[in-house]
Design a protein around this motif. Structure first.
Motif, PDB file in Angstrom:
ATOM      1  N   LYS A   1       5.365  11.522  38.492  1.00 40.67           N
ATOM      2  CA  LYS A   1       4.052  11.857  39.045  1.00 40.67           C
ATOM      3  C   LYS A   1       3.001  11.129  38.211  1.00 40.67           C
ATOM      4  O   LYS A   1       3.061  11.132  36.977  1.00 40.67           O
ATOM      5  CB  LYS A   1       3.814  13.376  39.003  1.00 40.67           C
ATOM      6  N   PHE A   2       2.021  10.516  38.883  1.00 38.84           N
ATOM      7  CA  PHE A   2       1.040   9.685  38.191  1.00 38.84           C
ATOM      8  C   PHE A   2      -0.345  10.319  38.256  1.00 38.84           C
ATOM      9  O   PHE A   2      -0.817  10.690  39.329  1.00 38.84           O
ATOM     10  CB  PHE A   2       0.978   8.288  38.819  1.00 38.84           C
ATOM     11  N   ASP A   3      -0.988  10.428  37.106  1.00 32.52           N
ATOM     12  CA  ASP A   3      -2.369  10.892  37.012  1.00 32.52           C
ATOM     13  C   ASP A   3      -3.214   9.669  36.648  1.00 32.52           C
ATOM     14  O   ASP A   3      -3.300   9.280  35.485  1.00 32.52           O
ATOM     15  CB  ASP A   3      -2.489  11.971  35.931  1.00 32.52           C
ATOM     16  N   PHE A   4      -3.823   9.042  37.673  1.00 28.05           N
ATOM     17  CA  PHE A   4      -4.576   7.816  37.433  1.00 28.05           C
ATOM     18  C   PHE A   4      -5.873   8.087  36.683  1.00 28.05           C
ATOM     19  O   PHE A   4      -6.362   7.229  35.954  1.00 28.05           O
ATOM     20  CB  PHE A   4      -4.874   7.107  38.762  1.00 28.05           C
ATOM     21  N   GLU A   5      -6.439   9.290  36.860  1.00 27.32           N
ATOM     22  CA  GLU A   5      -7.685   9.613  36.168  1.00 27.32           C
ATOM     23  C   GLU A   5      -7.459   9.679  34.653  1.00 27.32           C
ATOM     24  O   GLU A   5      -8.243   9.144  33.868  1.00 27.32           O
ATOM     25  CB  GLU A   5      -8.238  10.943  36.680  1.00 27.32           C
ATOM     26  N   LYS A   6      -6.370  10.327  34.244  1.00 28.52           N
ATOM     27  CA  LYS A   6      -6.067  10.457  32.812  1.00 28.52           C
ATOM     28  C   LYS A   6      -5.102   9.383  32.325  1.00 28.52           C
ATOM     29  O   LYS A   6      -4.804   9.311  31.134  1.00 28.52           O
ATOM     30  CB  LYS A   6      -5.475  11.842  32.541  1.00 28.52           C
ATOM     31  N   GLN A   7      -4.603   8.567  33.262  1.00 34.45           N
ATOM     32  CA  GLN A   7      -3.641   7.505  32.964  1.00 34.45           C
ATOM     33  C   GLN A   7      -2.439   8.062  32.191  1.00 34.45           C
ATOM     34  O   GLN A   7      -2.103   7.621  31.096  1.00 34.45           O
ATOM     35  CB  GLN A   7      -4.308   6.356  32.199  1.00 34.45           C
ATOM     36  N   ARG A   8      -1.781   9.027  32.835  1.00 38.80           N
ATOM     37  CA  ARG A   8      -0.568   9.610  32.280  1.00 38.80           C
ATOM     38  C   ARG A   8       0.510   9.697  33.359  1.00 38.80           C
ATOM     39  O   ARG A   8       0.216   9.931  34.536  1.00 38.80           O
ATOM     40  CB  ARG A   8      -0.815  11.004  31.691  1.00 38.80           C
ATOM     41  N   ILE A   9       1.756   9.502  32.925  1.00 36.62           N
ATOM     42  CA  ILE A   9       2.911   9.652  33.804  1.00 36.62           C
ATOM     43  C   ILE A   9       3.617  10.956  33.444  1.00 36.62           C
ATOM     44  O   ILE A   9       3.899  11.212  32.276  1.00 36.62           O
ATOM     45  CB  ILE A   9       3.896   8.482  33.634  1.00 36.62           C
ATOM     46  N   HIS A  10       3.895  11.761  34.454  1.00 30.80           N
ATOM     47  CA  HIS A  10       4.689  12.975  34.265  1.00 30.80           C
ATOM     48  C   HIS A  10       6.092  12.686  34.775  1.00 30.80           C
ATOM     49  O   HIS A  10       6.273  12.132  35.859  1.00 30.80           O
ATOM     50  CB  HIS A  10       4.069  14.148  35.030  1.00 30.80           C
ATOM     51  N   ILE A  11       7.088  13.056  34.001  1.00 29.38           N
ATOM     52  CA  ILE A  11       8.474  12.799  34.354  1.00 29.38           C
ATOM     53  C   ILE A  11       9.266  14.105  34.300  1.00 29.38           C
ATOM     54  O   ILE A  11       8.982  14.976  33.472  1.00 29.38           O
ATOM     55  CB  ILE A  11       9.100  11.742  33.409  1.00 29.38           C
ATOM     56  N   SER A  12      10.231  14.254  35.197  1.00 30.51           N
ATOM     57  CA  SER A  12      11.027  15.473  35.240  1.00 30.51           C
ATOM     58  C   SER A  12      12.379  15.177  35.878  1.00 30.51           C
ATOM     59  O   SER A  12      12.511  14.242  36.672  1.00 30.51           O
ATOM     60  CB  SER A  12      10.299  16.554  36.042  1.00 30.51           C
ATOM     61  N   LYS A  13      13.386  15.972  35.533  1.00 32.48           N
ATOM     62  CA  LYS A  13      14.685  15.860  36.212  1.00 32.48           C
ATOM     63  C   LYS A  13      14.738  16.772  37.433  1.00 32.48           C
ATOM     64  O   LYS A  13      15.722  16.761  38.179  1.00 32.48           O
ATOM     65  CB  LYS A  13      15.821  16.188  35.249  1.00 32.48           C
ATOM     66  N   GLU A  14      13.701  17.579  37.614  1.00 30.87           N
ATOM     67  CA  GLU A  14      13.585  18.450  38.786  1.00 30.87           C
ATOM     68  C   GLU A  14      12.375  18.024  39.609  1.00 30.87           C
ATOM     69  O   GLU A  14      11.407  17.479  39.071  1.00 30.87           O
ATOM     70  CB  GLU A  14      13.425  19.910  38.368  1.00 30.87           C
ATOM     71  N   ALA A  15      12.423  18.281  40.907  1.00 31.63           N
ATOM     72  CA  ALA A  15      11.302  17.917  41.773  1.00 31.63           C
ATOM     73  C   ALA A  15      10.051  18.689  41.390  1.00 31.63           C
ATOM     74  O   ALA A  15      10.120  19.860  41.003  1.00 31.63           O
ATOM     75  CB  ALA A  15      11.661  18.194  43.236  1.00 31.63           C
TER      76      ALA A  15
END
Length: 216
Positions: free
Chosen positions: A153-167
């Motif tokens: 999941k990408f947060d372009f405002e904060k420029q962070r990527i969220h990663i998970s093994k679950e949806a």
């Protein structure tokens, strides 16, 4: 004439099968240790650029995050520096229409923050003389063969990527969902677009290309 055509077809099937078998063998050896976390990315020339540590190195290398790339790529000289062996070769094409044969190797590990991906196949990338990719991320590309192994999941405002093994569970009811498909063995997302009343199928959703919409 029929015998010649059959021979050519047989050779084509044989070569294609060998490439498919090699790809299946490479993909079957992938491993993951994914943590539910977030880490920063750089937004350069409308491209997502991430830092990653290769083969447990303390030095971070910089890569373009590219959903449109079938396989990850590592810059050729860096691959040689790391002593990465060539296991096979395959044809490779870019959004700019550049086609060439590249050597395929594997990386023992690619690590983003605390999340690790192991035994990932990667092409040894020789940048084209006219390519500006080295100015954006000189070390290579994170491709769909790695991306498909996790949820992002990408947060372009904060420029962070969220990663998970679950949806991820959506919190915003106003989100728009777009169905996509992938071809055999590939994690490259394909979507359908409607342009001026005509449906165009299997358009690559390519985060690694900033040149605009490419349609037939």
């Amino acid at each position: 004439m029929k015998i010649k055509l059959f021979s050519v077809f047989s050779i084509f099937v044989l070569l294609t099968s060998c490439e498919v078998v090699n790809e299946i063998n490479l993909q079957s050896k992938t491993q993951t240790n994914i943590q539910s976390e977030s880490f920063p990315f750089h937004y350069v020339k409308k491209l997502i650029v991430v830092d990653a540590h290769l083969n447990q190195s303390n030095k971070a290398n910089r890569f373009i995050f590219d959903t449109g790339a079938f396989q990850s790529k590592i810059e050729y000289n860096l691959a040689q520096e790391l002593g990465l062996e060539t296991f096979s070769k395959r044809d490779n094409g870019t959004a700019q229409g550049i086609k060439r044969e590249i050597e395929i190797t594997t990386l023992d590990s690619i690590k983003f923050s605390k999340s690790m991906f192991g035994n990932i196949a990667a092409g040894k990338l020789k940048h084209d003389a006219k390519s500006y990719s080295p100015c954006v991320a000189e070390d290579g590309i994170i491709g769909s063969n790695l991306i498909k192994l996790a949820y992002w999941k990408f947060d372009f405002e904060k420029q962070r990527i969220h990663i998970s093994k679950e949806a991820f569970s959506p919190k915003d009811e106003h989100l728009t969902y777009v169905d996509y498909s992938t071809s055999f063995m590939s994690g490259v997302p394909l979507i359908d677009l409607e342009i001026q009343g005509e449906t165009i199928e299997d358009v690559i959703f390519d985060l690694g290309y900033n040149g605009g919409l490419v349609i037939p």
